[in-house]
Design a protein around this motif. Structure first.
Motif, PDB file in Angstrom:
ATOM      1  N   TRP A 252       0.837  -1.200   0.000  1.00 45.69           N
ATOM      2  CA  TRP A 252       0.000   0.000   0.000  1.00 45.69           C
ATOM      3  C   TRP A 252       0.874   1.254   0.000  1.00 45.69           C
ATOM      4  N   THR A 254       1.125   5.147   1.160  1.00 47.55           N
ATOM      5  CA  THR A 254       0.743   5.652   2.481  1.00 47.55           C
ATOM      6  C   THR A 254       0.593   7.167   2.504  1.00 47.55           C
ATOM      7  N   PRO A 367       4.323   7.028   7.880  1.00 50.36           N
ATOM      8  CA  PRO A 367       2.891   6.719   7.909  1.00 50.36           C
ATOM      9  C   PRO A 367       2.356   6.339   9.286  1.00 50.36           C
ATOM     10  N   TYR A 415      -1.197   2.892  11.374  1.00 53.55           N
ATOM     11  CA  TYR A 415      -0.656   3.424  10.122  1.00 53.55           C
ATOM     12  C   TYR A 415      -1.784   3.932   9.235  1.00 53.55           C
ATOM     13  N   MET A 417      -3.019   4.299   5.378  1.00 56.01           N
ATOM     14  CA  MET A 417      -2.836   3.825   4.007  1.00 56.01           C
ATOM     15  C   MET A 417      -3.571   4.740   3.031  1.00 56.01           C
ATOM     16  N   LYS A 418      -3.041   4.833   1.822  1.00 58.10           N
ATOM     17  CA  LYS A 418      -3.694   5.588   0.760  1.00 58.10           C
ATOM     18  C   LYS A 418      -4.310   4.582  -0.208  1.00 58.10           C
ATOM     19  N   ALA A 472       3.838   0.584   2.590  1.00 60.23           N
ATOM     20  CA  ALA A 472       3.574  -0.377   3.662  1.00 60.23           C
ATOM     21  C   ALA A 472       3.435  -1.780   3.092  1.00 60.23           C
ATOM     22  N   VAL A 479       0.205  -4.390   9.277  1.00 59.93           N
ATOM     23  CA  VAL A 479       1.402  -3.790   8.683  1.00 59.93           C
ATOM     24  C   VAL A 479       2.647  -4.448   9.287  1.00 59.93           C
ATOM     25  N   ALA A 482       6.957  -0.700   6.993  1.00 60.25           N
ATOM     26  CA  ALA A 482       6.606   0.480   6.204  1.00 60.25           C
ATOM     27  C   ALA A 482       7.886   1.234   5.881  1.00 60.25           C
TER      28      ALA A 482
END
Length: 800
Positions: A252, A254, A367, A415, A417-418, A472, A479, A482
């Motif tokens: 992912w 972040t 993140p 964390y 995530m985007k 990540a 997670v 990262a």
């Protein structure tokens, strides 16, 4: 006898090989006895502590024993060769679940979730309702889920086409657009069968890593259940983790903490306002601030610095009351309860800030947006998802927790995530072609991964787009790492760092992770719905009973052979003992598990081996009575008995092969020992016994094949059986008729493994009688006049 020299060399080498293989059990048993002694001492010490009187002694003992074995697994215990306990354990003879104890697990592959995944999470109202109704009926119906789903679909809208739900560009071959509902249902059944079969293969691959040489794995199609027995396995938590893990590896992109902290601050203020509804002005002010921040998520990402500056006053209010990143250590003037009231979110989630030089606080980079105690993670997750809070964050922001607490603490890291458009990461574990535990250049433990060409290209683009930011590495929504991207990564080679901790624990964790990744992701989630731990005390009772029955049978056979055949009987006894030694050594070398049915196979093997010697000795006796010299009688006796021995053993061996191929669990254990026993029996009865007799005769020594009382038994027997054949035909016909009539009228008393049903293990405070329990239960299991079979037996002790 030709080639006797080669046969003697082969026999000696075979004996040495078996002795070598069995020697590992000798050294591991010493370590395990020591582990038991240490565990008992530690258990007694723990129970002596005030307040621990109610702890389960058996569980404590098992926990201490496992810890001792783990801590000493790399200790060298085999002199000269330097094998460690772990290496010796892998080579020793295995005992089955019924003898050694261990763990029996039933996993259920979620067919409903598989169907939902195949629809690509369709939101079609008919589909969702059919899925929900079918789930509800599963608890009270014996039909499989797909049949129930079809029935519910037809009830809701029989004219609706399932192809409209399941057809897509990626699944056009699996679910054609023009397919009718019957075709779609058949495709779902096909995929369900494939999912269960693939899950079984993956689980078998994972189970091999536990060192279980002969696990029992049985699958039930469409019910989605897979039953597994793991003899000798004691680490229950590791079993659960490895068997249930879906190995859903994802990569992912972040958010940075600087992007997310202002939003967390807004969420904290909104929660405070929601908790104080009378303070309408504060609530309105907080909502205005949240709306300003959420006007455009692109602006949030691009103008983080200005947002942080705009919220300095709000930050100072909270950060000033934080001490050493712990919101519970509030300023002396602010009590803990007051702090929690003023900061509902930050009372449990410590934001990722640190003390800056010259005073004040700074936001950490990366993140990681906060920390929380393990006991608070569920509460924090619920808070961030609740209505009125979730809409503060961008739609492409997703929170995930770290895989394990920070070393030496019970604190987990959160964390950010985007989430890309479509909701799925750009790269997942399907791109992994290889994985292995390794060490990086600093000597830290890691899992090394190799990606395929498509995955390598995607990874190259991802890392190139995120230089200076973090990506990540997420396994099953946790997670693991990262890392910050230093530069673009080509070639598809990557690694997951196992972080800090004890080196042996890191290596074990890395090996488990690598094995999961190599085995592949489960095609559908599999969850443990039932587990049974067979304790070592029950296994010990079974071992004692099995050894007792084996010893009694062995002594009776040996006594018969010596008393009836005299010197030749002693030769048969020697051959029998060598046969058992070679058989057990062969089981150890093949890493086959010895079970109670396996012991039954060994006992049967003893009978088969002695039967061969009886045929040989009787033929020799016939030749001696005919006046032949002993050497000539021995040669003719072995030649005359050979065809009968081969015929009887070959047919039994074929039966053993069939049982092994088509049987499961205990049946395979029986077939394994029986098949191996036949091969070793043929060698010892035909070759070894003859070499011993020939060697003795060549030395000029005599050998007797009878005692005085057994010399002429049945010699002149003359019974005219054939003249009585019609009588025996009639007796046989009557017995067969009674058997057929019984099958037709009474039927068979089928066990749970054939008829289905339930099995319970009940522990009483005092000893109970089996008949009393059965008598109390039978009246309770009546259904519309039908009496269900109730079988009751003791399980380890008279109290179970």
């Amino acid at each position: 006898m030709q080639n006797r020299g080669a046969l003697w060399v082969f026999t000696i080498l075979l004996a040495l090989a078996c002795l070598w293989q069995l020697s590992f059990s000798f050294f591991t048993s010493g370590v395990e006895r020591k582990a038991t002694e240490v565990a008992v001492f530690q258990m007694d010490s723990a129970l002596a502590v005030p307040g621990n009187e109610g702890l389960d002694a058996d569980s404590l003992k098992l926990e201490f024993e496992n810890k001792y074995l783990r801590d000493n697994s790399e200790e060298q215990i085999y002199p000269v060769f330097g094998y460690t306990y772990r290496e010796c354990k892998e080579k020793e003879i295995n005992l089955g679940l019924d003898l050694k104890g261990g763990m029996a697990v039933t996993l259920e592959v979620s067919i409903p979730e598989l169907v939902v995944n195949l629809s690509e999470n369709s939101q079609d109202e008919t589909f969702r309702s059919a899925i929900s109704n079918a789930r509800d009926r599963m608890t009270s119906s014996d039909e499989d889920f797909i049949s129930l789903f079809r029935q519910e679909w037809d009830k809701l809208d029989p004219n609706a086409k399932m192809a409209a739900v399941f057809h897509s560009a990626d699944k056009k071959e699996m679910f054609p657009r023009e397919a009718d509902n019957d075709g779609i249902v058949e495709a779902l059944r096909r995929e369900a069968r494939a999912a269960i079969n693939n899950t079984e293969k993956i689980l078998r691959t994972r189970i091999d890593k536990f060192g279980v040489a002969q696990p029992s794995i049985q699958k039930q199609q469409f019910s989605g259940r897979i039953q597994i027995e793991l003899p000798g396995v004691k680490d229950k938590e590791r079993v659960r983790k490895v068997l249930q893990s879906t190995a859903n590896l994802e990569f992912w992109e972040t958010y940075d903490n600087a992007d997310v902290y202002p939003l967390l601050e807004s969420a904290n203020q909104r929660l405070r306002a929601l908790a104080s509804p009378k303070d309408t002005s504060a609530s309105i002010l907080e909502e205005d601030l949240a709306e300003d921040i959420l006007t455009d998520t692109t602006i949030v990402a691009q103008e983080t610095d200005s947002l942080v500056q705009d919220s300095v006053a709000a930050e100072d209010e909270v950060l000033g009351s934080l001490e050493d990143e712990d919101p519970l250590a509030a300023d002396d003037t602010l009590a803990q309860a007051d702090f929690a009231k003023e900061n509902p979110l930050f009372a449990k989630l410590t934001p990722s800030v640190f003390a800056g030089q010259g005073g004040g606080y700074r936001l950490s980079q990366g993140p990681a947006v906060g920390n929380a105690r393990v006991s608070d993670t569920a509460s924090v997750s619920r808070t961030l998802r609740q209505a009125g809070v979730r809409d503060i964050f961008p739609k492409d922001l997703k929170f995930l927790w770290g895989a394990k607490p920070i070393e030496g603490t019970d604190v987990m890291t959160l964390y950010a995530m985007k989430v890309p458009r479509g909701g799925k990461p750009k790269l997942d574990g399907s791109a992994i072609t290889d994985a292995a535990q390794d060490f990086d250049m600093k000597g830290d433990v890691e899992v090394r991964m190799q990606m395929d060409s498509e995955g390598a290209q995607t990874w190259k683009v991802m890392t190139g787009d995120n230089v200076g930011r973090s990506i990540a590495i997420v396994l099953d929504q946790l997670v693991y790492s990262a890392p910050t991207v230093i530069s673009e990564i080509g070639g598809g080679r990557s690694s997951i760092s196992m972080g800090t901790g004890k080196i042996d624990e890191q290596i074990q964790e890395a090996e488990d992770l690598a094995n999961i990744l190599k085995a592949g992701a489960l095609p559908a989630p599999a969850r443990i719905i039932d587990e049974t731990v067979v304790g070592p005390s029950l296994g010990k009772d079974n071992v004692n009973q099995g050894v007792t029955s084996f010893a009694v049978a062995l002594l009776m056979v040996m006594a018969y052979m010596v008393l009836y055949y005299a010197g030749a009987g002693w030769v048969a006894v020697v051959a029998l003992l060598v046969n058992l030694f070679v058989l057990v050594g062969s089981l150890a070398s093949l890493q086959a598990s010895l079970t109670l049915p396996g012991i039954a196979g060994i006992v049967l093997t003893m009978g088969m081996a002695v039967d061969a010697n009886v045929l040989i000795d009787e033929r020799v006796r016939e030749e001696l009575r005919a006046g032949r010299m002993i050497k000539s009688a021995v040669d003719l006796g072995y030649k005359g008995a050979l065809s009968a021995i081969i015929d009887s053993n070959v047919t039994t061996f074929v039966t053993a092969v069939i049982l092994y191929v088509f049987g499961t669990g205990p049946i395979r254990g029986f077939a394994t020992t029986l098949g191996l026993g036949i091969l070793t029996s043929l060698f010892t009865a035909i070759f070894l016994s003859r070499m011993i007799i020939t060697h003795r005769l060549e030395k000029g020594k005599t050998l007797s094949f009878w005692n005085k009382w057994s010399k002429n038994i049945l010699v002149n027997a003359n019974y005219d059986w054939m003249s009585k054949r019609k009588i025996f035909y009639a007796i046989s016909a009557v017995l067969i008729g009674i058997g057929v009539a019984s099958m037709v009228t009474r039927g068979f008393n089928l066990g749970v493994d054939f008829s289905g049903g339930r099995t319970y293990v009940v522990k009483f405070q005092e000893e109970v009688k089996v008949d009393a329990v059965k008598g109390a239960l039978e009246p309770m299991f009546l259904s519309e006049g039908r009496q269900y079979t109730t079988a009751v037996k003791t399980y380890g002790s008279a109290r179970q």
